[in-house]
Motif scaffolding. Structure first.
Motif, PDB file in Angstrom:
ATOM      1  N   THR A 152      54.423   1.738   5.838  1.00  0.00           N
ATOM      2  CA  THR A 152      54.205   3.157   5.574  1.00  0.00           C
ATOM      3  C   THR A 152      54.618   3.983   6.788  1.00  0.00           C
ATOM      4  OG1 THR A 152      51.901   2.956   6.301  1.00  0.00           O
ATOM      5  CG2 THR A 152      52.339   2.786   3.932  1.00  0.00           C
ATOM      6  N   VAL A 153      54.914   5.235   6.519  1.00  0.00           N
ATOM      7  CA  VAL A 153      55.321   6.168   7.568  1.00  0.00           C
ATOM      8  C   VAL A 153      54.089   6.667   8.311  1.00  0.00           C
ATOM      9  CG1 VAL A 153      56.382   8.413   8.022  1.00  0.00           C
ATOM     10  CG2 VAL A 153      57.385   6.860   6.317  1.00  0.00           C
ATOM     11  N   ALA A 154      54.139   6.604   9.634  1.00  0.00           N
ATOM     12  CA  ALA A 154      53.053   7.151  10.446  1.00  0.00           C
ATOM     13  C   ALA A 154      53.305   8.627  10.755  1.00  0.00           C
ATOM     14  CB  ALA A 154      52.905   6.365  11.744  1.00  0.00           C
ATOM     15  N   ARG A 155      54.589   8.948  11.057  1.00  0.00           N
ATOM     16  CA  ARG A 155      54.908  10.337  11.394  1.00  0.00           C
ATOM     17  C   ARG A 155      56.411  10.541  11.314  1.00  0.00           C
ATOM     18  NH1 ARG A 155      53.048  13.516  16.952  1.00  0.00           N
ATOM     19  NH2 ARG A 155      53.668  15.623  16.271  1.00  0.00           N
ATOM     20  N   TYR A 156      56.826  11.730  10.971  1.00  0.00           N
ATOM     21  CA  TYR A 156      58.243  12.091  10.942  1.00  0.00           C
ATOM     22  C   TYR A 156      58.474  13.239  11.912  1.00  0.00           C
ATOM     23  CZ  TYR A 156      62.767  13.747   9.247  1.00  0.00           C
ATOM     24  OH  TYR A 156      64.071  14.140   9.164  1.00  0.00           O
ATOM     25  N   LEU A 157      59.469  13.092  12.787  1.00  0.00           N
ATOM     26  CA  LEU A 157      59.774  14.085  13.809  1.00  0.00           C
ATOM     27  C   LEU A 157      61.193  14.601  13.615  1.00  0.00           C
ATOM     28  CD1 LEU A 157      58.407  12.065  16.872  1.00  0.00           C
ATOM     29  CD2 LEU A 157      57.174  13.783  15.540  1.00  0.00           C
ATOM     30  N   THR A 158      61.400  15.885  13.906  1.00  0.00           N
ATOM     31  CA  THR A 158      62.741  16.476  13.812  1.00  0.00           C
ATOM     32  C   THR A 158      63.310  16.846  15.175  1.00  0.00           C
ATOM     33  OG1 THR A 158      61.767  18.678  13.461  1.00  0.00           O
ATOM     34  CG2 THR A 158      62.317  17.369  11.501  1.00  0.00           C
ATOM     35  N   GLU A 159      62.486  16.889  16.194  1.00  0.00           N
ATOM     36  CA  GLU A 159      62.930  17.230  17.543  1.00  0.00           C
ATOM     37  C   GLU A 159      62.554  16.117  18.517  1.00  0.00           C
ATOM     38  OE1 GLU A 159      64.763  19.717  18.313  1.00  0.00           O
ATOM     39  OE2 GLU A 159      64.680  20.782  16.409  1.00  0.00           O
TER      40      GLU A 159
END
Length: 211
Positions: A68-75
């Motif tokens: 599962t995804v823990a966190r998604y970052l764009t920067e």
């Protein structure tokens, strides 16, 4: 799995896929994967279920797992943090095990000769990384001089050998990345007296078991 390996990530909810590169990890905690290098990069939500597949180190071991995804970052660039998988399924894609080695090699095709390094080997296959810069380099050419299914010969210099061992090979895979060229080769034939070559493989096998 190691830093630098490419992963194929599939969203369970939609079936959409994208490629990413492992840029960080902490065993049993997380995988940090950069996804922004590809045009088909996806956006993820926390707790999204994903299926991940990769060919470990391009060494013929197919790995797969769900997490599962823990966190998604764009920067500063798109990256997804995945929970480290509890179970990883593996499947050997090759009939022979490749053994680690680090042996100088000359690659010959027609009038072309390039210096390189043999980094893994089996009785019928291997991987060659071509030298970048300096005498004998092919990497700085504007066009890659090698193609898949091309016949070549390899002058391998096993440690302690007085003379190189020459084997005929066929290129099965050409990878160009960051200015470097890697060749996956199939060993077509060895000298009639292939004792030195087989002894070299046996030494590589022994040392690979210690790594």
């Amino acid at each position: 799995m190691n830093i630098g390996e490419n992963l194929n990530i599939q969203l369970a909810s939609t079936g959409q896929r994208c490629w990413g590169e492992i840029v960080g990890l902490k065993k049993d905690k997380y995988l940090l994967v950069e996804t922004g290098k590809n045009k088909n990069s996806l956006a993820f939500l926390p707790e999204d279920v994903v299926t991940v597949r990769c060919v470990s180190n391009n060494d013929g071991v197919l790995c797969g797992f769900r997490t599962t995804v823990a966190r998604y970052l764009t920067e500063p660039f798109p990256q997804v943090i995945l929970h480290f998988p509890q179970d990883i399924e593996q499947m050997q894609l090759r009939n022979e095990t490749r053994y680690h080695c680090f042996s100088p090699v000359m690659v010959h095709h027609g009038n072309l000769s390039c210096e390189g390094m043999l980094i893994n080997i089996s009785e019928h296959g291997g991987k060659v990384v071509l030298a970048e810069g300096g005498q004998g380099s092919c990497v700085e050419s504007q066009e890659c001089p090698f193609l898949e299914d091309q016949k070549i010969s390899l002058d391998i210099r096993p440690l302690g050998a007085v003379a190189p061992v020459t084997v005929d090979a066929v290129i099965k895979r050409v990878t160009i990345r960051d200015g470097g060229i890697t060749l996956g080769v199939f060993v077509d034939s060895v000298p009639e007296d292939g004792t030195i070559f087989l002894e070299f493989i046996e030494r590589c096998r022994k040392f690979s078991e210690l790594v």
